[in-house]
Design a protein around this motif. Sequence first.
Motif, PDB file in Angstrom:
ATOM      1  N   GLY A 146     -14.624 -10.007 -94.559  1.00 43.40           N
ATOM      2  CA  GLY A 146     -15.752  -9.604 -95.380  1.00 43.40           C
ATOM      3  C   GLY A 146     -16.971 -10.459 -95.106  1.00 43.40           C
ATOM      4  O   GLY A 146     -16.951 -11.378 -94.278  1.00 43.40           O
ATOM      5  N   GLY A 147     -18.076 -10.173 -95.811  1.00 43.99           N
ATOM      6  CA  GLY A 147     -19.283 -10.971 -95.633  1.00 43.99           C
ATOM      7  C   GLY A 147     -20.520 -10.232 -96.097  1.00 43.99           C
ATOM      8  O   GLY A 147     -20.460  -9.079 -96.553  1.00 43.99           O
ATOM      9  N   ASN A 148     -21.646 -10.918 -95.969  1.00 47.84           N
ATOM     10  CA  ASN A 148     -22.941 -10.356 -96.377  1.00 47.84           C
ATOM     11  C   ASN A 148     -23.670  -9.745 -95.185  1.00 47.84           C
ATOM     12  O   ASN A 148     -23.789 -10.367 -94.127  1.00 47.84           O
ATOM     13  CB  ASN A 148     -23.807 -11.456 -96.998  1.00 47.84           C
ATOM     14  N   VAL A 149     -24.169  -8.537 -95.396  1.00 41.83           N
ATOM     15  CA  VAL A 149     -24.841  -7.787 -94.330  1.00 41.83           C
ATOM     16  C   VAL A 149     -26.279  -7.494 -94.738  1.00 41.83           C
ATOM     17  O   VAL A 149     -26.555  -7.113 -95.876  1.00 41.83           O
ATOM     18  CB  VAL A 149     -24.098  -6.462 -94.042  1.00 41.83           C
ATOM     19  N   VAL A 150     -27.186  -7.689 -93.783  1.00 35.75           N
ATOM     20  CA  VAL A 150     -28.572  -7.249 -93.938  1.00 35.75           C
ATOM     21  C   VAL A 150     -28.762  -6.012 -93.063  1.00 35.75           C
ATOM     22  O   VAL A 150     -28.389  -6.012 -91.882  1.00 35.75           O
ATOM     23  CB  VAL A 150     -29.564  -8.354 -93.535  1.00 35.75           C
ATOM     24  N   GLU A 151     -29.347  -4.993 -93.639  1.00 36.80           N
ATOM     25  CA  GLU A 151     -29.535  -3.716 -92.950  1.00 36.80           C
ATOM     26  C   GLU A 151     -31.009  -3.546 -92.577  1.00 36.80           C
ATOM     27  O   GLU A 151     -31.894  -3.634 -93.429  1.00 36.80           O
ATOM     28  CB  GLU A 151     -29.085  -2.596 -93.900  1.00 36.80           C
ATOM     29  N   LEU A 152     -31.258  -3.335 -91.290  1.00 38.51           N
ATOM     30  CA  LEU A 152     -32.613  -3.041 -90.811  1.00 38.51           C
ATOM     31  C   LEU A 152     -32.776  -1.526 -90.735  1.00 38.51           C
ATOM     32  O   LEU A 152     -32.094  -0.851 -89.958  1.00 38.51           O
ATOM     33  CB  LEU A 152     -32.839  -3.656 -89.432  1.00 38.51           C
ATOM     34  N   THR A 153     -33.660  -1.006 -91.564  1.00 37.32           N
ATOM     35  CA  THR A 153     -33.742   0.435 -91.734  1.00 37.32           C
ATOM     36  C   THR A 153     -35.131   0.962 -91.382  1.00 37.32           C
ATOM     37  O   THR A 153     -35.995   0.225 -90.895  1.00 37.32           O
ATOM     38  CB  THR A 153     -33.357   0.814 -93.182  1.00 37.32           C
ATOM     39  N   VAL A 154     -35.354   2.259 -91.627  1.00 32.52           N
ATOM     40  CA  VAL A 154     -36.592   2.933 -91.242  1.00 32.52           C
ATOM     41  C   VAL A 154     -37.063   3.808 -92.395  1.00 32.52           C
ATOM     42  O   VAL A 154     -36.262   4.476 -93.042  1.00 32.52           O
ATOM     43  CB  VAL A 154     -36.383   3.805 -89.981  1.00 32.52           C
ATOM     44  N   ILE A 180     -23.746  -5.156 -98.530  1.00 28.25           N
ATOM     45  CA  ILE A 180     -25.114  -5.071 -98.016  1.00 28.25           C
ATOM     46  C   ILE A 180     -26.013  -5.711 -99.077  1.00 28.25           C
ATOM     47  O   ILE A 180     -26.261  -5.145-100.139  1.00 28.25           O
ATOM     48  CB  ILE A 180     -25.527  -3.618 -97.752  1.00 28.25           C
ATOM     49  N   ILE A 181     -26.507  -6.916 -98.777  1.00 24.01           N
ATOM     50  CA  ILE A 181     -27.279  -7.664 -99.764  1.00 24.01           C
ATOM     51  C   ILE A 181     -28.776  -7.381 -99.679  1.00 24.01           C
ATOM     52  O   ILE A 181     -29.532  -7.726-100.596  1.00 24.01           O
ATOM     53  CB  ILE A 181     -27.028  -9.189 -99.629  1.00 24.01           C
ATOM     54  N   ALA A 182     -29.208  -6.754 -98.599  1.00 21.92           N
ATOM     55  CA  ALA A 182     -30.630  -6.420 -98.459  1.00 21.92           C
ATOM     56  C   ALA A 182     -30.810  -5.335 -97.407  1.00 21.92           C
ATOM     57  O   ALA A 182     -30.100  -5.319 -96.388  1.00 21.92           O
ATOM     58  CB  ALA A 182     -31.446  -7.653 -98.079  1.00 21.92           C
ATOM     59  N   SER A 183     -31.752  -4.439 -97.670  1.00 22.87           N
ATOM     60  CA  SER A 183     -32.179  -3.441 -96.685  1.00 22.87           C
ATOM     61  C   SER A 183     -33.673  -3.625 -96.481  1.00 22.87           C
ATOM     62  O   SER A 183     -34.458  -3.490 -97.431  1.00 22.87           O
ATOM     63  CB  SER A 183     -31.894  -2.022 -97.185  1.00 22.87           C
ATOM     64  N   VAL A 184     -34.071  -3.959 -95.263  1.00 16.10           N
ATOM     65  CA  VAL A 184     -35.486  -4.202 -94.974  1.00 16.10           C
ATOM     66  C   VAL A 184     -35.968  -3.207 -93.928  1.00 16.10           C
ATOM     67  O   VAL A 184     -35.210  -2.772 -93.054  1.00 16.10           O
ATOM     68  CB  VAL A 184     -35.726  -5.645 -94.487  1.00 16.10           C
ATOM     69  N   TYR A 213     -27.306  -5.723 -89.215  1.00 15.12           N
ATOM     70  CA  TYR A 213     -27.078  -4.440 -88.554  1.00 15.12           C
ATOM     71  C   TYR A 213     -28.391  -3.658 -88.507  1.00 15.12           C
ATOM     72  O   TYR A 213     -29.103  -3.543 -89.505  1.00 15.12           O
ATOM     73  CB  TYR A 213     -26.026  -3.601 -89.289  1.00 15.12           C
ATOM     74  N   SER A 214     -28.690  -3.095 -87.335  1.00 13.09           N
ATOM     75  CA  SER A 214     -29.921  -2.339 -87.155  1.00 13.09           C
ATOM     76  C   SER A 214     -29.621  -0.937 -86.632  1.00 13.09           C
ATOM     77  O   SER A 214     -28.723  -0.756 -85.799  1.00 13.09           O
ATOM     78  CB  SER A 214     -30.852  -3.055 -86.166  1.00 13.09           C
ATOM     79  N   TYR A 215     -30.403   0.036 -87.114  1.00 16.91           N
ATOM     80  CA  TYR A 215     -30.251   1.419 -86.662  1.00 16.91           C
ATOM     81  C   TYR A 215     -30.926   1.664 -85.312  1.00 16.91           C
ATOM     82  O   TYR A 215     -30.847   2.765 -84.776  1.00 16.91           O
ATOM     83  CB  TYR A 215     -30.807   2.378 -87.716  1.00 16.91           C
ATOM     84  N   GLY A 216     -31.596   0.644 -84.787  1.00 16.45           N
ATOM     85  CA  GLY A 216     -32.221   0.744 -83.470  1.00 16.45           C
ATOM     86  C   GLY A 216     -32.354  -0.639 -82.861  1.00 16.45           C
ATOM     87  O   GLY A 216     -32.636  -1.614 -83.566  1.00 16.45           O
ATOM     88  N   ALA A 232     -25.700 -15.767 -87.715  1.00 19.76           N
ATOM     89  CA  ALA A 232     -25.308 -14.400 -88.045  1.00 19.76           C
ATOM     90  C   ALA A 232     -24.937 -13.625 -86.781  1.00 19.76           C
ATOM     91  O   ALA A 232     -25.396 -13.946 -85.676  1.00 19.76           O
ATOM     92  CB  ALA A 232     -26.433 -13.693 -88.780  1.00 19.76           C
ATOM     93  N   LYS A 233     -24.120 -12.618 -86.968  1.00 22.44           N
ATOM     94  CA  LYS A 233     -23.823 -11.690 -85.877  1.00 22.44           C
ATOM     95  C   LYS A 233     -24.888 -10.594 -85.888  1.00 22.44           C
ATOM     96  O   LYS A 233     -25.313 -10.130 -86.954  1.00 22.44           O
ATOM     97  CB  LYS A 233     -22.432 -11.079 -86.054  1.00 22.44           C
ATOM     98  N   PHE A 234     -25.300 -10.191 -84.691  1.00 14.70           N
ATOM     99  CA  PHE A 234     -26.324  -9.152 -84.564  1.00 14.70           C
ATOM    100  C   PHE A 234     -25.696  -7.933 -83.886  1.00 14.70           C
ATOM    101  O   PHE A 234     -25.155  -8.043 -82.772  1.00 14.70           O
ATOM    102  CB  PHE A 234     -27.508  -9.662 -83.740  1.00 14.70           C
ATOM    103  N   VAL A 235     -25.767  -6.797 -84.561  1.00 20.08           N
ATOM    104  CA  VAL A 235     -25.183  -5.567 -84.014  1.00 20.08           C
ATOM    105  C   VAL A 235     -26.168  -4.419 -84.240  1.00 20.08           C
ATOM    106  O   VAL A 235     -26.943  -4.428 -85.205  1.00 20.08           O
ATOM    107  CB  VAL A 235     -23.816  -5.234 -84.655  1.00 20.08           C
ATOM    108  N   GLY A 236     -26.130  -3.448 -83.335  1.00 21.47           N
ATOM    109  CA  GLY A 236     -27.084  -2.340 -83.473  1.00 21.47           C
ATOM    110  C   GLY A 236     -26.641  -1.082 -82.771  1.00 21.47           C
ATOM    111  O   GLY A 236     -25.507  -0.975 -82.283  1.00 21.47           O
TER     112      GLY A 236
END
Length: 372
Positions: A146-154, A180-184, A213-216, A232-236
């Motif tokens: 488990g863990g905290n995820v930041v979501e990069l959105t549009v 998901i602790i934040a969506s920016v 995590y990023s959608y792009g 942090a781990k970076f995935v996209g």
Amino acid sequence: MKFWRFVSFAFAVPFLFFLNSCETGSGVATFQRMSTSWDIALMSDFQAAAAVYDDMDIICHSARSAEEQASQIKKAVRHGADAIVVNAMDSEHVLPVVENAYDSGVYVILLGNTIPTKKFHAFAGTNNMELGTMAGHLVENALPDGGNVVELTVDTDQPFFHERKDGFHDVIDANDKVNIIASVVGDWSQEKAHAAIDSLKMSLGETPVDLIYSYGDDMLLGALKSGMYPNAKFVGTDGIPGESLQHIASGDISFSILTQTGAHDAISAAYNLINGFSCDRFVFCRPVLVDSTNVFAVSSSISDTHFLAKKSMDLRSSLHKAKARLSRYIDILYLALFLLTLSCLTLVLNISSHRRREKMAFAPDSLAGRFV
């Protein structure tokens, strides 16, 4: 009567051949945005596909806004495009002109982005719901405890993005250990994502972030370059050739999901439709996970593909030049044949007219002899 039939035929044949020599190939127009690295990859794939179908005139358009894209589509339809391939920037502006093109008899191929209409002949691209679901499961695997995820959105109303997001959230929202602790908002931009992560760090303070995590991938690169979350781990998603894959190779990015542009499938669909062949209405491109285990193989494959595409484009350019020269020579030959035929017919008519005058000149003497 037979003589004049021959004259008409002799005039018509070379003239029809001359007109036929002036015909052009089928016309396909492609439309896309031009603001991200993925868009650049799409344009490159369009150009590579054009090298394969050298009997079609493929004209690529790029736009900065949906209004500009709609205007480009209208113009292409007005100028007689046989088919259009549209990576729609939105539904509000693009939908009416796409439906108008369909109603006008133009073949419509949607690429990547769906729009709410049934007036299209084919769709090529990624199944974004499945892509989002795949990303969700990969994030779960990356955070087994488990863990905290930041979501990069549009901030967009584009259906493909919301399908991708819904698939991701279907998985993550059902996992109690992953939060998901934040969506920016990054809006597909490195710069905006960089600024958004900087601001997020100030608001979250010392709250740990385990994965971004990023959608792009453009947004993911912006988050990585901010340097705010080095652990942090970076995935996209997107797996853009070049910088994104380089960071996967160096270990800065854990993985990305390579999404095929679908350009080759879209151009193939246009070719089949124009030439009366069967065509699948939906062609989905298979996403590919790119991580440290296969990044060099994927990069090599992409490089080889682009190298071959460039060679094909160079060859196509040479063939087009040779074809243009040959076409000019054929035009000259047909014109010469037409003029020669015209000259021969003029000569035949002059001889025929001369003979008729000679007969008329001898006619009085012949008639006078009958009454002697």
